[in-house]
Design a protein around this motif. Structure first.
Motif, PDB file in Angstrom:
ATOM      1  N   TRP A   1       0.763   4.048  -3.056  1.00  0.00           N
ATOM      2  CA  TRP A   1       0.604   5.530  -3.046  1.00  0.00           C
ATOM      3  C   TRP A   1       1.439   6.513  -3.317  1.00  0.00           C
ATOM      4  CZ3 TRP A   1      -4.367   6.590  -3.665  1.00  0.00           C
ATOM      5  CH2 TRP A   1      -5.203   5.715  -2.759  1.00  0.00           C
TER       6      TRP A   1
ATOM      7  N   ARG B   1      -2.049   9.398   4.446  1.00  0.00           N
ATOM      8  CA  ARG B   1      -1.991   8.206   4.575  1.00  0.00           C
ATOM      9  C   ARG B   1      -0.351   7.659   4.066  1.00  0.00           C
ATOM     10  NH1 ARG B   1      -3.376   3.851   6.759  1.00  0.00           N
ATOM     11  NH2 ARG B   1      -3.592   1.650   5.888  1.00  0.00           N
TER      12      ARG B   1
ATOM     13  N   GLU C   1       0.805  -1.188  -0.094  1.00  0.00           N
ATOM     14  CA  GLU C   1      -0.041   0.055   0.094  1.00  0.00           C
ATOM     15  C   GLU C   1       0.868   1.226   0.050  1.00  0.00           C
ATOM     16  OE1 GLU C   1      -3.558   2.297   2.451  1.00  0.00           O
ATOM     17  OE2 GLU C   1      -2.562   0.296   3.245  1.00  0.00           O
TER      18      GLU C   1
END
Length: 102
Positions: free
Chosen positions: A15, A83, A11
Motif C-alpha cells: 500500500w 489501512r 501488505e
C-alpha cells in the motif's frame, strides 16, 4: 525467517508503494498500461475506470479533478490511508511487545 517477515510486512509495503507511485505520477498522463478487462474488450464505460486517476488527482491536491475523474476516489484514498495507519500501528505494537518479552 524471511518468509515470516515478508508475510508480516507485505501488505503494508504494498500500500505504501502504491500510494507513493501514484503520488509521483502525473495525473494528466494517459500512457498507463490498461488492466481493465472491460476496456480491453472494447467497452468504453466501466464503473471502476478513473479511480486511479481520481486518487492521483487527490494526492496532487486537485479535489475537483479527483471528484470529476471518479466520485469514489476520495473515499478510496481515505480507506487506503487508514489501512496504512492501522497496519503501521499494529506492526509497531508487535515490535514493542517483542522487545519487552526479550
Amino acid at each position: 525467517m524471511i518468509k515470516r517477515i515478508f508475510s508480516r510486512y507485505f501488505e503494508l509495503l504494498f500500500w505504501i508503494a502504491a500510494m507513493l507511485s501514484m503520488a509521483i505520477t502525473s495525473p494528466t498522463d494517459e500512457s498507463h498500461f490498461i488492466l481493465c478487462p472491460l476496456k480491453l474488450m472494447g467497452i468504453s464505460w466501466c464503473p471502476g475506470c478513473g479511480l486511479g486517476h481520481s486518487i492521483i488527482y487527490l494526492l496532487h491536491g486537485d479535489v475537483a479533478g479527483s471528484f470529476n475523474a471518479h466520485w469514489l476516489g476520495i473515499p478510496a484514498t481515505a480507506v487506503i490511508l487508514n489501512r496504512i495507519f492501522v497496519l503501521t500501528r499494529s506492526r509497531l505494537q508487535e515490535g514493542k511487545q517483542f522487545r519487552s518479552a526479550v
